[in-house]
Write a protein that holds these residues in place. Sequence first.
Motif, short mmCIF file in Angstrom:
data_model
loop_
_atom_site.label_atom_id
_atom_site.label_comp_id
_atom_site.label_asym_id
_atom_site.label_seq_id
_atom_site.Cartn_x
_atom_site.Cartn_y
_atom_site.Cartn_z
N TYR A 1 46.50 57.30 56.31
CA TYR A 1 45.31 56.92 55.43
C TYR A 1 44.47 58.57 54.64
CZ TYR A 1 42.54 59.03 58.45
OH TYR A 1 41.61 59.72 59.28
N SER A 2 43.20 57.81 53.59
CA SER A 2 43.03 59.03 52.43
C SER A 2 41.77 58.51 52.68
CB SER A 2 43.34 59.33 51.37
OG SER A 2 42.95 60.02 50.60
N ILE B 1 49.81 48.71 50.92
CA ILE B 1 48.79 48.71 49.72
C ILE B 1 49.89 47.52 49.21
CG2 ILE B 1 48.24 48.65 47.31
CD1 ILE B 1 46.67 51.74 48.90
N GLU B 2 51.46 47.93 48.54
CA GLU B 2 51.92 46.85 47.91
C GLU B 2 52.57 45.24 49.36
OE1 GLU B 2 52.87 46.16 44.82
OE2 GLU B 2 51.25 48.50 44.53
N GLN C 1 42.83 54.03 51.25
CA GLN C 1 43.99 54.02 51.01
C GLN C 1 44.98 54.10 51.97
OE1 GLN C 1 42.36 57.71 48.66
NE2 GLN C 1 42.02 56.78 47.00
N ILE C 2 45.72 53.37 52.69
CA ILE C 2 46.68 53.07 53.31
C ILE C 2 48.05 53.10 52.50
CG2 ILE C 2 48.11 52.13 55.60
CD1 ILE C 2 45.34 51.19 56.66
N PRO C 3 48.97 54.21 51.65
CA PRO C 3 49.43 53.58 50.74
C PRO C 3 50.77 53.48 50.71
CG PRO C 3 48.60 55.74 51.30
CD PRO C 3 48.33 55.90 51.42
N SER C 4 51.31 53.05 52.10
CA SER C 4 52.89 52.72 53.09
C SER C 4 51.91 51.19 53.11
CB SER C 4 52.36 53.31 54.04
OG SER C 4 51.54 53.02 55.44
N GLN D 1 43.05 48.75 50.56
CA GLN D 1 42.95 49.68 49.27
C GLN D 1 41.90 51.26 48.76
OE1 GLN D 1 42.85 46.50 46.51
NE2 GLN D 1 45.19 47.00 45.37
#
Length: 113
Positions: free
Chosen positions: A6-7, A72-73, A67-70, A64
Amino acid sequence: MSEKLYSLEFVEEMSGGNEEFTKQLIELFIESVPESIEKINKFYENEEYEKLGKEAHKLKSTIQTVQIPSFIEKIKEMEHIGKTGEELDKLPGLIEEFNEIMPKAVEQIKSEV
């Protein structure tokens, strides 16, 4: 140490540098996400895909925000499958990834507070 999932950059930006507000957002994440994980798994087991889609929709903004990019989609895909009932064959793999990533993200974020 494992890869950071995350960020908090967006959370910190939203808070305008207010550390107390940032902490409250993080605590809200830590409290609400395990409940959502439990609900999504229950809805999946009971084949209540519409409810699963609604819970995925609620969780989407949280994912979102931190920010858990792995994922989100993938959470968007879970929401779509739940709402439409289409491509149900993709759900087992998504649920497996969800159960692998989300609890780890919660644990990592817990270490921030």
